[in-house]
Write an enzyme that holds these catalytic residues in place. Structure first.
Site, PDB file in Angstrom:
ATOM      1  N   GLU B  59       0.816  -1.216   0.000  1.00  0.00           N
ATOM      2  CA  GLU B  59       0.000   0.000   0.000  1.00  0.00           C
ATOM      3  C   GLU B  59       0.854   1.271   0.000  1.00  0.00           C
ATOM      4  OE1 GLU B  59      -0.895  -2.699   1.638  1.00  0.00           O
ATOM      5  OE2 GLU B  59      -2.916  -3.115   0.922  1.00  0.00           O
ATOM      6  N   HIS B 128     -11.893  -4.971   8.892  1.00  0.00           N
ATOM      7  CA  HIS B 128     -12.385  -4.807   7.519  1.00  0.00           C
ATOM      8  C   HIS B 128     -13.727  -4.077   7.484  1.00  0.00           C
ATOM      9  CE1 HIS B 128      -9.503  -8.098   6.913  1.00  0.00           C
ATOM     10  NE2 HIS B 128      -9.528  -7.840   5.621  1.00  0.00           N
TER      11      HIS B 128
END
Ligand code: TPP
Ligand code: MG
Lengths: 328, 325
Positions: B59, B128
């Site tokens: 990322e 999440h």
């Protein structure tokens, strides 16, 4: 030496002095309280900047670290505008918004310095990707210190650059220190070039204080990158002669270490070589003098330039003028 | 007029923008395979793997790469699979992406869209499911967009790609299967402008993302009870459209702000503070907020339901504020 190579080396000799004098001037101005913040000098590392940047065109993209004055001057950015930025003037490259650690000169392909160690690496890979995607022959070059190899993003970027075969030259200036801590205390991996192998990135560790070596090796690496061979990592062993930042007395280094470092001064070494090749000492002195006058005159002009208008402080947070007045 | 799901209409927006502008490139984990939710499915076949690029799970690097590419002439659309992992990209977004134009004194532009997906649904649990928009509205230089429906997502994504600023585009996973008609005469929204999703006169409910749908359901129930609620869809969290908020508050004089995120230092807190200082005289009572209790998102369906703010929380708050009809 042919006339052409002679002129070439004289040119490079001048470039080295420009940077050396520029950094001394920053040091002087900082001591006099004219430089906001804490500039990091590249004194002693000039050969890496000059040897690599000699192969770059204005449209090639350059990213550098917090120690970037030399790289930016070597790529040909204006001395006055660079100094004006470092002392925070409206005529500076970034109109006084960036300063020493955030120098950008987009028109000259200098997309910038960074104050976040290793923060420049992935951006440089992005520039390489853009060149590749647009079918350009431009390359991207990123300078970083040995300390940056401790960051995860360094490894992520090497992996990506190799995977996508990006036209990028990674130049590590291994000066043996990250701030006040030696390489040995940072990593068991002595040589940064060792990190290239697992990603199949070609690499070399070279004497970064020998301009002729840097010039030759960077030239070969860049030729390969331009020919589509993908990334290259060049590790240049060098020395940080003026400490981590202006005012660092470097008491953590031994007298012997400091003396050995001075012996390896890149300017002295090129000078010895040029003298041995038959160039007149007076001619070299003239080059040094010229460079000194050029830098000091530019510095004086920068110091006489206006300071930024406080009323402009909200300019350029966003591109769209409609957004300038927003408070969030 | 055609019916679209949120996922399909996002794909259509990307497809149209890629065919309209060759500088637009997609990148992210699995995007060539369609992404974790299928938003980009099939685009690699049409545009090739040089414009739809799979990336490693890096990322930090892919956000830097997209930023560097935007500075060098591309218009990347980066997908960060879950906003929970945008924390790994945060150094770049905060220290580089958002500041580059300013730090350079206006020398560069940075046309970048970072698409990400957030919110709780279906037992995705604590890592999440988060609503982390607050982190990003704290960053000068960013634009933060959070669409509330398929058509909104379509228009706002296209506008974001054309906007020329770094935009964080937050999709709510609960909306992915929602269906909506795209009108034939649809015109693209302006980034930075909120919309009145339902008109009303007794109270203004300000919401964004999936919470707009919840607020609309609540407003329907309130209407049956004789309470007329206006629902504002913020669309953009940064910047905030205070003009549209002011218009509504001047009409209803009562404000409830509903968000899925925990309340501490959040979007609702910011709006409440601004209404308090800019519109105090318009208020008939204190600004109230509905949000997530201060806990991580749990896994088991009963726990997830127990924690998440919903229609009933909005109804209770409105009843408290205007009294029962
Ligand atoms: C991410 C991050 N951590 C810490 C710092 C503070 N810092 C500034 S320079 C530096 C040392 C960097 O060493 P190196 O990469 O070897 O570069 P050099 O200073 O030797 O040129 C540190 C730790 C920083 N700027 N960024
Ligand atoms: Mg170092």
């Amino acid at each position: 030496m042919t006339q052409q190579t002679l002129e070439h080396w004289q040119q490079m000799y001048r470039s080295l002095w420009r940077i050396r004098i520029f950094e001394s001037q920053v040091q002087r101005l900082a001591a006099a309280g004219e430089v906001p913040g804490f500039p990091h000098l590249s004194t002693g590392q000039e050969a890496v900047a000059v040897g690599v940047c000699a192969h770059l065109n204005p449209s090639d993209v350059l990213y550098t670290s917090h120690r970037g004055h030399g790289h930016i001057l070597a790529k040909g950015s204006d001395i006055e505008a660079t100094m004006a930025e470092i002392i925070g003037r409206d005529t500076g490259l970034c109109r006084g918004r960036g300063g020493s650690m955030h120098l950008v000169d987009a028109a000259n392909g200098v997309l910038g310095a960074t104050g976040v160690v290793a923060g420049n690496l992935a951006l440089a890979a992005g520039a390489a990707w853009a060149a590749q995607a647009q079918g350009k022959s431009d390359i991207s070059v990123v300078f970083f210190g040995d300390g940056a190899t401790g960051a995860g993003v360094f490894h992520e970027t090497l992996n990506l650059a190799a995977l996508w075969k990006l036209p990028i030259l990674f130049v590590c200036e291994n000066n043996g220190y990250a701030e006040f801590t030696s390489r040995e205390e940072h990593s068991n991996v002595n040589h940064v070039s060792a990190f290239a192998a697992p990603y199949h990135i070609p690499t070399k560790t070279i004497d970064g204080n020998d301009l002729r070596v840097v010039h030759a090796e960077a030239g070969a690496a860049i030729a390969g990158i331009r020919a589509g061979q993908g990334p290259y990592l060049l590790e240049c062993m060098t020395f940080r002669m003026a400490g981590h930042y202006v005012g660092d007395a470097q008491q953590y280094r031994s007298k012997e270490e400091m003396a050995a470092m001075l012996e390896k001064c890149p300017i002295e070494r090129l000078k010895r070589h040029l003298l041995e090749s038959g160039i007149d000492a007076a001619e070299l002195d003239a080059i040094q003098n010229d460079a000194t006058q050029e830098v000091l005159a530019a510095s004086d002009r920068a110091r006489a330039a206006p300071r930024p208008d406080p009323a402009s402080v909200m300019d350029d947070v966003y591109t769209s003028p409609a957004l300038h007045a927003i408070t969030g | 007029m055609a019916v679209h799901t949120f996922i399909n209409i996002l794909k259509r927006a990307l497809d149209e923008e890629m065919s309209h502008d060759s500088a637009v490139h997609l990148l992210g984990e699995d995007v060539a395979a369609g992404g974790a939710f299928g938003v980009t499915r099939g685009l690699v076949d049409k545009y090739g793997d040089h414009r739809v690029k799979n990336t490693p799970i890096s990322e930090a690097a892919i956000t830097g790469l997209a930023t560097g590419a935007a500075l060098a002439g591309l218009k990347p659309v980066l997908e960060i699979m879950f906003i929970d992992f945008a924390t790994l990209a945060l150094d770049c977004l905060l220290n580089q992406t958002a500041k580059y134009r300013y730090m350079s004194g206006g020398q560069v532009t940075l046309p970048l869209v970072v698409r990400t997906q957030a919110g709780a649904a279906g037992g995705a649990a604590a890592q999440h499911s988060q609503s982390l928009e607050t982190f990003f509205i704290h960053i000068p230089g960013l634009i933060v967009v959070a669409p509330s429906s398929p058509v909104e997502a379509y228009g706002l994504l296209k506008s974001a790609i054309r906007y020329g600023e770094p935009v964080l585009f937050i999709e709510h996973k609960r909306l992915y299967t929602m269906k909506e008609d795209l009108p034939d005469d649809y015109t693209l929204p302006t980034i930075g402008q909120a919309r009145v999703a339902r008109e009303g006169s007794d109270i203004t409910i300000i919401a964004y993302s999936a919470m707009v749908q919840t607020a609309l359901e609540a407003a329907q129930t309130l209407a049956d009870q004789g309470i007329s609620a206006e629902v504002l869809d913020l669309r953009t969290l940064l910047p905030l459209d205070m003009a549209t908020i002011a218009q509504s508050v001047s009409k209803t004089h009562r404000v409830l702000i509903a968000q899925e995120a925990v309340l501490n230092g959040g979007v609702a807190a910011e709006i409440a503070a601004r209404i308090g200082s800019e519109l105090f005289d318009e208020l008939d009572g204190p600004v109230e907020r509905v949000g997530c209790p201060f806990a991580p998102i749990p896994f088991a369906p009963e726990l997830e339901r127990a924690l998440l703010p919903g229609k009933d929380d909005i109804l209770r708050a409105v009843h408290r504020m205007v009294g029962h009809a």
